[in-house]
Design an enzyme around this catalytic site. Structure first.
Site, PDB file in Angstrom:
ATOM      1  N   GLY A 564      -7.234  -1.340 -27.995  1.00 34.43           N
ATOM      2  CA  GLY A 564      -6.869  -0.657 -28.769  1.00 34.43           C
ATOM      3  C   GLY A 564      -5.634  -0.589 -29.550  1.00 34.43           C
ATOM      4  N   ARG A 565      -5.727   0.283 -30.288  1.00 32.88           N
ATOM      5  CA  ARG A 565      -4.655   0.748 -31.517  1.00 32.88           C
ATOM      6  C   ARG A 565      -4.175   1.771 -32.054  1.00 32.88           C
ATOM      7  NH1 ARG A 565      -2.739  -3.119 -35.472  1.00 32.88           N
ATOM      8  NH2 ARG A 565      -4.568  -4.598 -35.045  1.00 32.88           N
ATOM      9  N   GLY A 566      -2.795   2.074 -31.689  1.00 31.96           N
ATOM     10  CA  GLY A 566      -2.242   3.374 -32.628  1.00 31.96           C
ATOM     11  C   GLY A 566      -1.812   3.173 -33.198  1.00 31.96           C
ATOM     12  N   SER A 568       1.792   3.582 -32.058  1.00 31.74           N
ATOM     13  CA  SER A 568       3.176   2.530 -31.767  1.00 31.74           C
ATOM     14  C   SER A 568       3.033   1.789 -31.184  1.00 31.74           C
ATOM     15  CB  SER A 568       3.227   3.371 -30.031  1.00 31.74           C
ATOM     16  OG  SER A 568       2.481   3.846 -28.760  1.00 31.74           O
ATOM     17  N   GLY A 569       1.518   1.002 -31.467  1.00 36.53           N
ATOM     18  CA  GLY A 569       1.040  -1.089 -31.247  1.00 36.53           C
ATOM     19  C   GLY A 569      -0.275  -0.737 -30.968  1.00 36.53           C
ATOM     20  N   VAL A 571      -3.179  -2.311 -28.148  1.00 37.06           N
ATOM     21  CA  VAL A 571      -3.119  -2.419 -27.100  1.00 37.06           C
ATOM     22  C   VAL A 571      -4.388  -4.149 -26.068  1.00 37.06           C
ATOM     23  CG1 VAL A 571      -3.809  -1.055 -24.615  1.00 37.06           C
ATOM     24  CG2 VAL A 571      -2.949  -0.010 -26.142  1.00 37.06           C
ATOM     25  N   LYS A 585       0.351  -2.835 -24.129  1.00 38.50           N
ATOM     26  CA  LYS A 585       0.911  -2.573 -25.354  1.00 38.50           C
ATOM     27  C   LYS A 585       1.946  -2.997 -25.858  1.00 38.50           C
ATOM     28  CE  LYS A 585       0.568   1.359 -26.786  1.00 38.50           C
ATOM     29  NZ  LYS A 585      -0.289   3.088 -27.194  1.00 38.50           N
ATOM     30  N   ASP A 678       1.680  13.378 -28.289  1.00 37.92           N
ATOM     31  CA  ASP A 678       0.242  13.759 -28.907  1.00 37.92           C
ATOM     32  C   ASP A 678      -0.705  13.424 -28.218  1.00 37.92           C
ATOM     33  OD1 ASP A 678      -1.420  12.914 -31.402  1.00 37.92           O
ATOM     34  OD2 ASP A 678      -0.493  10.320 -31.122  1.00 37.92           O
TER      35      ASP A 678
END
Length: 851
Positions: A564-566, A568-569, A571, A585, A678
């Site tokens: 995963g990627r968002g 904030s960074g 995963v 993360k 969020d």
């Protein structure tokens, strides 16, 4: 049965008693032997447990159940007039509530000291909830608890002296009953209550037990005994429910925050009565308008609200499988907020767990008792200034005793004022605010990274002092000493039990052989049971902690396998050394200051709820800042809802309800007031049973309940889910999460992504979104009583297999959540209430016309 727990016997003829004792001995012997065999063979590596704490599957106990049917006897919940409960060496009868939840009898903590108590029968540690005459124990032999012929209920010691009695002398009393609620009730023949234990609580409040003006909860002393401690929950003279420290030489209120007014703390003193109650669902409400909910709110769970030895008020829920207790709410976010926790001169520090320490130049007054605090290693006289120095303790302060106060002072002024005052033991100075506080006494000290001031401790100039002990600290409960004492008691009790077991075996050898072969069959399940228990103990040991960068680098195979990627960074999936699968993360460059990061993460790590992703720990080494979470099997809601196989209606409703519970916990019941900022399907993870778990909570700025620091410096969130106040530059409150939740629930109902409904003009100014038009139309239909057209709103992939009642409720909640005026939006707590009311309405329609 635990050797220090003795049951009652009724006063009968000598011949009858002897006959019943013979029968009971054979029954008891057989029961003890089979459990002895099970404990030796099934649990050789587990901590010492008495037979009441052993949990075995019903299938494993099948042979024992067959055997026990031949030797059953009834356990009564009633003590009749003229009967008594006694402490005797081999007597093991007790009063037990009809549903077996509570037991009443004499409870021993080692040695010859016993208390008449009520405890949870099936909890792992037989948790006591009420004690008669807690500050004076009785002798282990010859003491009695009796309902006399006069109707008086008394507790007598071995010499016959009365050490406690009820406040009634009514001759109408006929029986004493232990109820399923845990209430011990003295009744008249017409069932009128003459006395009840609920009217005199000790340290615990049970569901439906009223806390009123004349009652209070008082903690036990540290160390495991039942004696009254120093922390109280009670209604103050202004009708406000408070926590107070009433110590050896000082008393002080510490909850709600004494720095704020009653109204700033969300309470009211404009009430003519004082009462508080915890209901069966885990909801607590007080007459001063204070209320909270258990994080696992619902029926069918055994709970207790306890004033703990460490000064924190906590709500516990009983795990039926393990018999252990889980904290589902607590009054204070951290123990260092408890007044007097570390005694006079002591300092509470987070390492990251709260621990007590003495300041430089001081030592513990008594090595195993933090209640006595610390004493100086020097003798202070009114010395000349050249004989004194000040040692700076950053982010440290002591509460109160401000002999010197100046709201606009220079550092040198503050220092000189303390030098000139012989009673001044140090001063606290806040550079940014120019606040000066000179301390005439050092009490309730604390150190935490977020505190903006520095304590300057006055010491003799000849004293060599180090800050190292401030960094380390020690357990405020002195658990190590307590555990050693407990182990010694266990060893003593074990030796007594062995002596009894050898005698039992020789007396009824034939029964032992029969039970042995029955138990031998059960041993085939030994490996599975033992493996399960070891997994549980491993999980208990592996609590929130700090990881090294190399440890996480190895767990993720050098950060391969991004899942995963968002914003904030990124995963990564990883496997720890203890074989736990985790999600790691790796945070971006937004988190710079190590102290801010440490303080924020340590707070998040204390947040536990079944609908929040569990944080196992963190790493903070230079530029490397990582968070370690539990791994959730079914990935995020958006990947399940918008692609692949569709989600069934039952799971959709479960996701909406679980997410609401998690957000309600963050907004209302959390250790800190946390706004997510969020909320979207991508941040809702689903476990193997499709139970939702909210991810990335706490990464937004943590807000305190006092409203301080409530402005965000930049917009967070995802376009389409963001509330209007973001664009209007208004103060951000928990209602932004309510708005985002409404958008997400509409997506759950319709099964399509709605966040792209925002339409833009060429000059990049937002026009009225299609979502706004849609909500206005649904609101109009609701106000006019028109049909909402649920069939057109619900995901077509469900093919009509959904609850119309639940679907309508979700749409109504969506409309209320998406109000432009945030004051009209509901709270997440109220949304949970609405959804719980129809949680059972999950039957699928039999026809298209079913309502």
């Amino acid at each position: 049965m635990h050797p220090s727990c003795h049951r009652y016997h009724f006063s009968k003829s000598k011949k009858d008693v002897q006959f019943e004792q013979v029968i009971d001995i054979y029954i008891y012997f057989g029961f003890v032997i089979v459990l002895f065999i099970l404990s030796v063979h099934l649990f050789p590596k587990t901590p010492v447990m008495n037979h009441k704490t052993i949990t075995i599957s019903s299938f494993s106990l099948f042979p024992l159940m067959i055997f026990s049917t031949c030797f059953t006897f009834a356990s009564s919940n009633v003590l009749h007039r003229g009967s008594s409960l006694s402490v005797e060496e081999h007597d093991s009868d007790t009063l037990t509530s009809p549903d077996k939840t509570f037991t009443c009898g004499f409870y021993g903590l080692g040695g010859n000291d016993y208390w008449l108590s009520i405890w949870f029968t099936n909890s792992l540690d037989r948790t006591v909830v009420w004690t008669a005459n807690r500050d004076k124990s009785v002798n282990g032999q010859g003491s009695k608890f009796m309902l006399r012929g006069t109707g008086l209920l008394v507790l007598t010691d071995v010499d016959g002296s009365v050490v406690w009695q009820t406040n009634t002398t009514s001759t109408d009393a006929r029986s004493l009953e232990l109820m399923n609620s845990g209430n011990l009730v003295l009744r008249s023949p017409d069932r009128t209550i003459l006395w009840q234990s609920f009217d005199s609580p000790t340290d615990t409040l049970l569901p439906n037990q009223l806390l009123t003006k004349s009652k209070k909860l008082v903690s036990s002393l540290k160390g495991g005994a039942f004696y009254s401690g120093h922390f109280h929950l009670y209604f103050d003279n202004d009708n406000v429910l408070r926590l107070m420290y009433d110590g050896l030489d000082i008393s002080s209120l510490y909850w709600p925050n004494p720095d704020f007014t009653v109204f700033e703390n969300g309470r009211t003193n404009y009430n003519s009565s004082r009462f508080a109650v915890l209901d069966d669902t885990g909801h607590f409400q007080s007459s001063d308008q204070f209320q909270f909910n258990a994080s696992d709110r619902g029926l069918g769970i055994k709970r207790r609200l306890t004033m703990d030895q460490d000064g924190n008020l906590r709500l516990y829920s009983l795990d039926k499988q393990s018999g252990s207790w889980v904290v589902t709410w607590q009054a204070l976010p951290g123990l260092c907020n408890v007044y007097g926790l570390c005694g006079r001169n002591g300092i509470c520090v987070y390492t990251p767990e709260p621990r007590c320490t003495c300041p430089p130049g001081y030592e513990m007054s008594e090595p195993t008792d933090w209640d006595k605090g610390c004493k100086p290693k020097f003798n202070f006289t009114c010395s000349k200034s050249q004989d004194v120095k000040f040692l700076a303790l950053p982010n440290t302060d002591y509460s109160g005793f401000d002999a010197i106060y100046n709201s606009n002072a220079s550092f040198n002024f503050c220092r000189q004022a303390c030098l000139d005052d012989c009673s001044c033991l140090g001063f606290s100075y806040r550079e940014s605010q120019r606040f000066c506080f000179g301390k005439s006494s050092l009490f309730s000290g604390y150190k935490q990274p977020s505190f903006p001031g520095t304590l300057h401790l006055k010491l003799p100039i000849s004293m060599v002092a180090s800050l190292e002990q401030i960094r380390n600290g020690s357990d405020p409960d002195c658990s190590e000493a307590r555990d050693q004492s407990s182990e010694a008691r266990d060893q003593s009790s074990k030796s007594v039990r062995w002596a009894y077991l050898y005698w039992f075996a020789s007396a009824i050898g034939a029964v032992e052989i029969l039970i042995f072969f029955s138990g031998w069959w059960i041993l085939f399940r030994k490996r599975d049971v033992q493996s399960t228990l070891e997994d549980g103990y491993r999980a208990i040991r592996s609590q929130f902690r700090r990881f090294s960068y190399e440890e996480l680098k190895s767990a993720t195979q050098n950060f391969k396998g991004e899942i995963g990627r968002g914003a904030s960074g990124s995963v990564y999936k990883g496997v720890l050394a203890d074989q736990r699968v985790v999600a790691v993360k790796r945070l971006g460059d937004v988190y710079h200051e190590e102290e801010v990061f440490w303080a924020e993460v340590s707070t998040i790590g204390k947040i536990h709820h079944m609908n929040l992703v569990r944080m196992w720990g963190f790493c903070c080494e230079g530029k490397h800042k990582l968070l370690v979470y539990e791994y959730v099997e079914n990935q995020s809601l958006d990947k399940n809802l918008f692609s692949g196989d569709y989600i069934e209606w039952r799971d959709r409703f479960k996701i909406a309800l679980g997410t609401a519970k998690g957000l309600a916990y963050l907004h209302h019941e959390c250790l800190e007031w946390v706004i997510h900022c969020d909320v979207k399907p991508g941040n809702i993870l689903l476990d193997k049973t499709f139970e939702p778990k909210i991810a990335d909570f706490g990464l937004a700025k943590l807000l305190r309940r006092d409203g301080a620091n409530s402005q965000f410096s930049r917009i967070r969130g995802t376009r389409g889910y963001m509330a209007p106040e973001w664009a209007l530059n208004l103060t951000i409150t928990a209602k932004v999460d309510v708005y985002s939740y409404g958008v997400m629930v509409l997506e759950i109902v319709k099964g399509i992504r709605l966040s792209n409904w925002v339409v833009k003009r060429e000059e990049n100014e937002e026009q009225e979104a299609e979502l706004t038009v849609f909500i206005r139309e649904i609101k109009r239909r609701l106000q006019c009583g028109e049909d909402l057209g649920i069939e057109d709103l619900v995901d077509k992939r469900l093919k009509g297999k959904y609850s119309r009642k639940q679907a309508r409720m979700l749409v109504e909640i969506v409309v209320s959540c998406l109000e432009e005026d945030r004051n009209k939006r509901p709270t997440m707590d109220s949304i949970v209430h609405q959804l719980l009311e129809i949680d059972g309405e999950s039957k699928l329609p039999k026809s298209d016309n079913e309502d």
